[in-house]
Write a protein that holds these residues in place. Structure first.
Motif, PDB file in Angstrom:
ATOM      1  N   THR A 137     -27.389  11.730   4.458  1.00  0.00           N
ATOM      2  CA  THR A 137     -26.288  11.971   3.539  1.00  0.00           C
ATOM      3  C   THR A 137     -25.972  10.672   2.817  1.00  0.00           C
ATOM      4  OG1 THR A 137     -25.368  13.640   5.041  1.00  0.00           O
ATOM      5  CG2 THR A 137     -23.911  12.765   3.327  1.00  0.00           C
ATOM      6  N   PRO A 138     -26.321  10.545   1.539  1.00  0.00           N
ATOM      7  CA  PRO A 138     -26.084   9.284   0.830  1.00  0.00           C
ATOM      8  C   PRO A 138     -24.590   8.981   0.710  1.00  0.00           C
ATOM      9  CG  PRO A 138     -27.601  10.712  -0.387  1.00  0.00           C
ATOM     10  CD  PRO A 138     -26.984  11.544   0.687  1.00  0.00           C
ATOM     11  N   VAL A 139     -24.251   7.714   0.871  1.00  0.00           N
ATOM     12  CA  VAL A 139     -22.868   7.266   0.782  1.00  0.00           C
ATOM     13  C   VAL A 139     -22.495   7.030  -0.689  1.00  0.00           C
ATOM     14  CG1 VAL A 139     -21.298   5.370   1.375  1.00  0.00           C
ATOM     15  CG2 VAL A 139     -22.897   6.257   3.091  1.00  0.00           C
ATOM     16  N   LEU A 140     -21.301   7.487  -1.073  1.00  0.00           N
ATOM     17  CA  LEU A 140     -20.752   7.294  -2.422  1.00  0.00           C
ATOM     18  C   LEU A 140     -21.763   7.663  -3.514  1.00  0.00           C
ATOM     19  CD1 LEU A 140     -18.736   3.950  -2.008  1.00  0.00           C
ATOM     20  CD2 LEU A 140     -17.832   6.261  -2.220  1.00  0.00           C
ATOM     21  N   LEU A 141     -22.472   8.750  -3.305  1.00  0.00           N
ATOM     22  CA  LEU A 141     -23.542   9.138  -4.216  1.00  0.00           C
ATOM     23  C   LEU A 141     -23.049   9.321  -5.647  1.00  0.00           C
ATOM     24  CD1 LEU A 141     -26.422  10.070  -4.845  1.00  0.00           C
ATOM     25  CD2 LEU A 141     -25.761  12.362  -4.076  1.00  0.00           C
ATOM     26  N   GLU A 142     -22.034  10.137  -5.844  1.00  0.00           N
ATOM     27  CA  GLU A 142     -21.565  10.419  -7.200  1.00  0.00           C
ATOM     28  C   GLU A 142     -21.030   9.177  -7.895  1.00  0.00           C
ATOM     29  OE1 GLU A 142     -21.986  13.060  -9.056  1.00  0.00           O
ATOM     30  OE2 GLU A 142     -23.119  13.932  -7.395  1.00  0.00           O
TER      31      GLU A 142
ATOM     32  N   GLY B 198     -12.114  -5.476  -7.563  1.00  0.00           N
ATOM     33  CA  GLY B 198     -12.301  -5.733  -6.137  1.00  0.00           C
ATOM     34  C   GLY B 198     -13.464  -4.930  -5.596  1.00  0.00           C
ATOM     35  N   ALA B 199     -13.274  -4.369  -4.417  1.00  0.00           N
ATOM     36  CA  ALA B 199     -14.291  -3.535  -3.782  1.00  0.00           C
ATOM     37  C   ALA B 199     -13.726  -2.135  -3.577  1.00  0.00           C
ATOM     38  CB  ALA B 199     -14.714  -4.126  -2.447  1.00  0.00           C
ATOM     39  N   GLU B 200     -14.464  -1.131  -4.019  1.00  0.00           N
ATOM     40  CA  GLU B 200     -14.021   0.253  -3.847  1.00  0.00           C
ATOM     41  C   GLU B 200     -14.431   0.775  -2.479  1.00  0.00           C
ATOM     42  OE1 GLU B 200     -15.267   2.905  -6.903  1.00  0.00           O
ATOM     43  OE2 GLU B 200     -14.182   1.850  -8.494  1.00  0.00           O
ATOM     44  N   GLN B 201     -13.617   1.662  -1.936  1.00  0.00           N
ATOM     45  CA  GLN B 201     -13.897   2.300  -0.657  1.00  0.00           C
ATOM     46  C   GLN B 201     -14.047   3.804  -0.855  1.00  0.00           C
ATOM     47  OE1 GLN B 201     -10.336  -0.197   1.066  1.00  0.00           O
ATOM     48  NE2 GLN B 201     -11.521   0.623   2.782  1.00  0.00           N
ATOM     49  N   ALA B 202     -14.639   4.447   0.113  1.00  0.00           N
ATOM     50  CA  ALA B 202     -14.760   5.901   0.067  1.00  0.00           C
ATOM     51  C   ALA B 202     -13.387   6.534   0.251  1.00  0.00           C
ATOM     52  CB  ALA B 202     -15.707   6.381   1.160  1.00  0.00           C
ATOM     53  N   ASP B 203     -13.194   7.681  -0.406  1.00  0.00           N
ATOM     54  CA  ASP B 203     -11.912   8.366  -0.239  1.00  0.00           C
ATOM     55  C   ASP B 203     -11.883   9.125   1.089  1.00  0.00           C
ATOM     56  OD1 ASP B 203     -13.344  10.772  -0.594  1.00  0.00           O
ATOM     57  OD2 ASP B 203     -12.822  10.900  -2.726  1.00  0.00           O
ATOM     58  N   GLU B 204     -10.722   9.676   1.407  1.00  0.00           N
ATOM     59  CA  GLU B 204     -10.540  10.335   2.703  1.00  0.00           C
ATOM     60  C   GLU B 204     -11.483  11.513   2.883  1.00  0.00           C
ATOM     61  OE1 GLU B 204      -8.829   9.322   5.261  1.00  0.00           O
ATOM     62  OE2 GLU B 204      -8.231   7.547   4.137  1.00  0.00           O
TER      63      GLU B 204
ATOM     64  N   PRO C 219     -19.003  10.078   8.217  1.00  0.00           N
ATOM     65  CA  PRO C 219     -18.380   8.932   8.903  1.00  0.00           C
ATOM     66  C   PRO C 219     -19.026   7.589   8.574  1.00  0.00           C
ATOM     67  CG  PRO C 219     -18.668  10.762  10.421  1.00  0.00           C
ATOM     68  CD  PRO C 219     -19.381  11.145   9.158  1.00  0.00           C
ATOM     69  N   ARG C 220     -20.283   7.586   8.153  1.00  0.00           N
ATOM     70  CA  ARG C 220     -20.938   6.318   7.828  1.00  0.00           C
ATOM     71  C   ARG C 220     -20.384   5.697   6.548  1.00  0.00           C
ATOM     72  NH1 ARG C 220     -26.818   8.388   9.846  1.00  0.00           N
ATOM     73  NH2 ARG C 220     -26.436   7.973  12.053  1.00  0.00           N
ATOM     74  N   ALA C 221     -19.565   6.456   5.834  1.00  0.00           N
ATOM     75  CA  ALA C 221     -18.934   5.912   4.629  1.00  0.00           C
ATOM     76  C   ALA C 221     -17.641   5.158   4.940  1.00  0.00           C
ATOM     77  CB  ALA C 221     -18.624   7.050   3.649  1.00  0.00           C
ATOM     78  N   ILE C 222     -17.165   5.222   6.178  1.00  0.00           N
ATOM     79  CA  ILE C 222     -15.861   4.639   6.502  1.00  0.00           C
ATOM     80  C   ILE C 222     -15.790   3.148   6.180  1.00  0.00           C
ATOM     81  CG2 ILE C 222     -14.269   4.104   8.410  1.00  0.00           C
ATOM     82  CD1 ILE C 222     -15.058   6.845   9.616  1.00  0.00           C
ATOM     83  N   PRO C 223     -16.778   2.328   6.564  1.00  0.00           N
ATOM     84  CA  PRO C 223     -16.635   0.890   6.298  1.00  0.00           C
ATOM     85  C   PRO C 223     -17.137   0.425   4.937  1.00  0.00           C
ATOM     86  CG  PRO C 223     -18.587   1.261   7.622  1.00  0.00           C
ATOM     87  CD  PRO C 223     -17.956   2.611   7.413  1.00  0.00           C
ATOM     88  N   VAL C 224     -17.646   1.319   4.102  1.00  0.00           N
ATOM     89  CA  VAL C 224     -18.341   0.882   2.886  1.00  0.00           C
ATOM     90  C   VAL C 224     -17.421   0.168   1.901  1.00  0.00           C
ATOM     91  CG1 VAL C 224     -18.032   2.987   1.475  1.00  0.00           C
ATOM     92  CG2 VAL C 224     -20.093   1.587   1.193  1.00  0.00           C
ATOM     93  N   ARG C 225     -17.990  -0.844   1.240  1.00  0.00           N
ATOM     94  CA  ARG C 225     -17.336  -1.563   0.149  1.00  0.00           C
ATOM     95  C   ARG C 225     -18.311  -1.574  -1.028  1.00  0.00           C
ATOM     96  NH1 ARG C 225     -14.151  -0.875   3.474  1.00  0.00           N
ATOM     97  NH2 ARG C 225     -12.539  -2.256   4.329  1.00  0.00           N
ATOM     98  N   LEU C 226     -17.897  -1.010  -2.157  1.00  0.00           N
ATOM     99  CA  LEU C 226     -18.756  -0.920  -3.338  1.00  0.00           C
ATOM    100  C   LEU C 226     -18.333  -1.947  -4.376  1.00  0.00           C
ATOM    101  CD1 LEU C 226     -19.935   2.198  -5.278  1.00  0.00           C
ATOM    102  CD2 LEU C 226     -18.724   0.393  -6.491  1.00  0.00           C
ATOM    103  N   ARG C 227     -19.306  -2.677  -4.906  1.00  0.00           N
ATOM    104  CA  ARG C 227     -19.086  -3.596  -6.026  1.00  0.00           C
ATOM    105  C   ARG C 227     -20.159  -3.322  -7.074  1.00  0.00           C
ATOM    106  NH1 ARG C 227     -15.385  -7.601  -4.461  1.00  0.00           N
ATOM    107  NH2 ARG C 227     -15.105  -7.705  -2.196  1.00  0.00           N
TER     108      ARG C 227
ATOM    109  N   GLY D 232     -34.244   8.025   0.875  1.00  0.00           N
ATOM    110  CA  GLY D 232     -34.401   8.433  -0.514  1.00  0.00           C
ATOM    111  C   GLY D 232     -33.332   9.329  -1.087  1.00  0.00           C
ATOM    112  N   GLY D 233     -32.171   9.405  -0.451  1.00  0.00           N
ATOM    113  CA  GLY D 233     -31.124  10.301  -0.951  1.00  0.00           C
ATOM    114  C   GLY D 233     -30.579   9.907  -2.304  1.00  0.00           C
ATOM    115  N   HIS D 234     -30.260   8.635  -2.483  1.00  0.00           N
ATOM    116  CA  HIS D 234     -29.773   8.180  -3.786  1.00  0.00           C
ATOM    117  C   HIS D 234     -30.848   8.338  -4.855  1.00  0.00           C
ATOM    118  CE1 HIS D 234     -26.746   5.912  -1.306  1.00  0.00           C
ATOM    119  NE2 HIS D 234     -25.962   6.274  -2.303  1.00  0.00           N
ATOM    120  N   THR D 235     -32.090   7.998  -4.506  1.00  0.00           N
ATOM    121  CA  THR D 235     -33.178   8.095  -5.482  1.00  0.00           C
ATOM    122  C   THR D 235     -33.447   9.536  -5.893  1.00  0.00           C
ATOM    123  OG1 THR D 235     -34.318   6.036  -4.951  1.00  0.00           O
ATOM    124  CG2 THR D 235     -35.686   7.843  -5.692  1.00  0.00           C
ATOM    125  N   GLU D 236     -33.452  10.445  -4.935  1.00  0.00           N
ATOM    126  CA  GLU D 236     -33.680  11.852  -5.266  1.00  0.00           C
ATOM    127  C   GLU D 236     -32.630  12.351  -6.255  1.00  0.00           C
ATOM    128  OE1 GLU D 236     -34.788  15.800  -2.774  1.00  0.00           O
ATOM    129  OE2 GLU D 236     -32.894  14.853  -2.238  1.00  0.00           O
ATOM    130  N   ALA D 237     -31.374  12.012  -6.008  1.00  0.00           N
ATOM    131  CA  ALA D 237     -30.298  12.453  -6.905  1.00  0.00           C
ATOM    132  C   ALA D 237     -30.456  11.843  -8.292  1.00  0.00           C
ATOM    133  CB  ALA D 237     -28.944  12.089  -6.305  1.00  0.00           C
TER     134      ALA D 237
END
Length: 316
Positions: free
Chosen positions: A7-12, A286-292, A299-307, A37-42
């Motif tokens: 399950t890709p994290v923050l795919l959209e 800053g760094a974006e986080q996954a929403d609730e 659950p693997r999206a809980i600690p993510v920080r996107l820049r 390859g989840g992000h790449t497939e999308a």
């Protein structure tokens, strides 16, 4: 393991940020951490004229992703390499500049889920932890050969573990009695060495495993080299998106993107010369986080920080 389980994290959000650059004829995206390859497939599905160069040091993941992405033909170009060799990989493919780069850092879903890889403290397995099982020393070999001072250093630096010295000392004592080769052994050593008053939520060995994994795979050194190389490979208008899962990675990403998004003009100049203009424009504050909702779903999206950032100019 099937690649479909990933399950890709923050795919959209990743695709939204990359779209202005990669939704164009002959666009090339580097997925620097291909995984399953989840992000790449999308991306290949969403943008029909896109080509993706997928890098991964894990030959097992590369094989599964290649099978998953076979329907896209030569629009997908797999490369078995560590991401700090991104420039070499592109040169070998005859690609000068790319429209986008995506880093999804840390350990992959497959590496965590397959017990025999030794990444997860929740399952008894040999202490391997190599992302590329064809080369390098395993975590068990590291535990057998590093001095107490070296173990203390990596636990403190890469695990930010307050009990680094205590754990290093106990490991050296126990390995004199028997080799530490399996996760169950290491877990027991760490648990026995943790004072009740110092126990935190979660498994007490979590930070030790993170430190060992980073050391085994030289992850932070690779990231420090990979980020500037990836930015340099971006065409003007190209975009980079990075997903980090722990503070050490995120600090490196933040520092590199911030440095390149500032003017280098000396104070007091009446005008900013072109060569001093920022190379990058930051795309998120800053760094974006996954929403609730995503945290609950994955659950693997809980600690993510996107820049993310956009390339503004070439550097001579």
């Amino acid at each position: 393991m099937s690649a479909d389980r990933h399950t890709p994290v923050l795919l959209e959000r990743c695709l939204e940020l990359l779209a202005p650059a990669i939704d164009a004829p002959n666009g090339v995206l580097v997925d620097a951490t291909l995984g399953l390859g989840g992000h790449t497939e999308a991306a290949l599905t969403r943008f029909p004229e896109l080509t993706v160069v997928g890098l991964d040091r894990d030959s097992d993941a590369l094989a599964l992703a290649s099978e998953r992405l076979e329907p896209f033909g030569d629009r997908f170009r797999p490369v078995h390499t560590v991401y700090d060799r991104v420039r070499d990989a592109l040169d070998e493919l005859g690609i000068d500049r790319v429209a986008g780069v995506l880093f999804d850092l840390g350990v992959s879903s497959m590496q965590l889920d397959e017990a025999e890889r030794g990444f997860a403290y929740s399952q008894d397995a040999p202490l391997d932890m190599r992302m590329d099982r064809t080369t390098g020393a395993t975590a068990a070999e590291l535990l057998a050969s590093y001095s107490e001072a070296e173990l203390r250093r990596i636990f403190h630096r890469y695990g930010e573990e307050q009990l680094a010295g205590r754990y290093a000392r106990r490991i050296v004592e126990r390995r004199a009695e028997a080799p530490i080769e399996r996760s169950e052994q290491l877990n027991r050593i760490i648990a026995d060495a943790t004072p009740q008053a110092a126990r935190r939520p979660g498994h007490p060995a979590k930070r030790v495993y993170q430190a060992l994994r980073i050391e085994v795979n030289a992850e932070l050194a690779a990231l420090e080299s990979a980020l500037p190389a990836a930015i340099d490979a971006l065409a003007v208008g190209g975009r980079i998106v990075v997903l980090a899962y722990q503070s050490l990675e995120d600090r490196i990403v933040k520092r590199e993107l911030a440095a390149r998004s500032r003017s280098t003009a000396p104070a007091g100049l009446p005008i900013e010369l072109p060569e001093h203009a920022p190379e990058l424009r930051l795309l998120v504050r800053g760094a974006e986080q996954a929403d609730e909702a995503e945290r609950a779903r994955n659950p693997r999206a809980i600690p993510v920080r996107l820049r993310a950032a956009e390339r503004l100019r070439d550097v001579a």
